[in-house]
Design a protein around this motif. Structure first.
Motif: not given
Length: 449
Positions: A201-227
């Protein structure tokens, strides 16, 4: 509670209820730096955030509804309910009342805002990002160790975004760094899926881009409109650290962005987690077109944040103060200690933080703490919400071979160690044990001399 948009004005005094809290003290310092009148209230007991507030000339009162007067606006800490006496008095007087997260959501408007969130590593990464950007452009920041700063004509606003009770929800940043998603706060979250839902839900608030740790299986599942740009050490990561060298003076590594080598970087920090934190900071800075040479220079001068691997030397002992209170954090702290002190014994004094967390992670605590050379466990630090539970510190000691209980009244078992490292770990009042030990060592050296 009325939640109107704060329009900061010189006509009002901003009164912080719970001003000594780490987030609240940082925010109070920022509002003060912006040129507004600030005061607040809290418990009388001394806390490590107090000095910064006092140095800034911010009055700190004991809780008392008589403190609340016309011409004030209240900013209320997350720990306080609507029936807190000062809040009730403010309602009677019809004063503006804001909750910390809503106030923060308004405060960041008008800047290039960067949120740092994650179950672990938030404070260290926020501190590093604030340090790097402050050395390059005017930057305002709020860090979870109680540090806050505002400067004229700031370009960036860097802030720690806390997932506990979904406190980060009222903020809508330009960028977000997400360090990891892990199950924590068992008193609030029902499980890992509930935590993931909050981050999604919070990821959906981000306007320009997200920088996420690649080894985290849950962060790999995020679905948002920003890169989403993933960082890490794997081939699939967008920002990748490679040829990592870790020594007793810090870590060096090369960085590539999608195959383009950005060169070699060096940090005077220890542990694999700090390489990843630095990588996230480099990624954000790169996207904001900050000069790579300036990033390199600023990374080398970072001294760390409060209560994260903070070190002092007393006699022949190295004493480390660390906020680690979750198995993942303990693992990272021990990894950092082994890197910097490969030839010394590592002794841990651990204060379990809350009964619900101790029950939830009893076996994990035992496994991670067991990697130290010697472990001592203090009594469990409760919380206002949770004063007792069906677990004790002895239950943890029983699971760690060779470990023992330790009390503030008798820290003498630690005097058996010489030229070694003692790490005091916990998110409660573990520092009182550390102070007692330091006093013992100091008195011992006076007797010897």
């Amino acid at each position: 509670m009325t939640e109107t948009e704060p329009k900061l004005t010189k006509e009002l005094t901003y009164y912080f209820v719970g001003i000594k809290g780490t987030g609240m003290s940082a925010m109070a310092l920022v509002v003060k730096d912006m040129g507004f009148q600030v005061e607040g209230s809290d418990i009388d007991k001394y806390t490590f955030t107090q000095k910064g507030l006092e140095d800034a000339g911010i009055p700190i009162h004991s809780f008392d509804p008589d403190n609340i007067k016309p011409g004030m606006a209240l900013v209320v800490g997350n720990a306080f309910k609507d029936d807190q006496p000062e809040v009730l008095r403010a309602k009677e007087l019809g004063l503006p009342i804001y909750r910390y997260p809503e106030f923060l959501g308004q405060l960041i408007k008008g800047y290039t805002s960067i949120a740092v969130c994650g179950a672990h590593g938030k404070t260290s990464t926020t501190g590093l990002l604030a340090h790097v950007l402050s050395g390059i452009a005017p930057t305002d920041y709020l860090i979870g160790d109680g540090s806050g700063n505002a400067v004229p004509d700031a370009r960036f606003f860097v802030y720690e975004a806390d997932e506990y009770q979904r406190h980060f929800m009222p903020t809508y940043p330009d960028y977000a760094i997400m360090t990891n998603i892990d199950f924590d706060h068992p008193d609030y979250y029902t499980g890992i899926d509930d935590v993931f839902n909050a981050f999604q839900t919070f990821a959906g608030h981000v306007k320009k881009g997200i920088f996420a740790w690649g080894d985290d299986p849950y962060l790999r599942k995020l679905q948002v409109d920003v890169p989403i740009y993933y960082y890490g050490t794997g081939e699939k990561d967008d920002f990748r650290a490679f040829d990592v060298k870790r020594t007793t003076t810090g870590s060096t590594f090369n960085v590539a962005f999608r195959g383009r080598d950005l060169g070699r970087f060096e940090i005077p920090l220890f542990g694999e987690h700090n390489v990843l934190n630095a990588l996230a900071v480099i990624a954000v800075s790169y996207f904001e077109e900050v000069d790579l040479a300036e990033i390199r220079r600023e990374l080398m001068t970072f001294k760390g944040v409060k209560r994260r691997f903070a070190q002092v030397k007393v006699n022949d002992m190295t004493i480390i103060d660390d906020y680690a209170h979750h198995p993942s954090e303990i693992r990272a702290t021990l990894d950092a200690a082994r890197q910097e002190y490969p030839n010394k014994k590592i002794v841990v004094v651990f204060q379990p933080h809350t009964f619900s967390r101790t029950i939830a992670y009893l076996d994990d605590f035992a496994e991670t703490l067991g990697k130290a050379d010697q472990v001592y466990v203090t009594k469990i630090y409760g919380s206002p919400r949770e004063k007792s539970g069906d677990v004790s510190s002895q239950d943890l000691v029983d699971k760690i071979p060779g470990s023992a209980l330790i009390t503030e009244d008798n820290m003498s078992p630690l005097l058996d160690f010489h030229d070694d490292v003692v790490i005091f770990m916990g998110a409660g009042d573990i520092q009182k044990y550390e102070r007692t030990y330091e006093d013992l060592l100091s008195h011992l050296s006076k007797k010897v001399n």
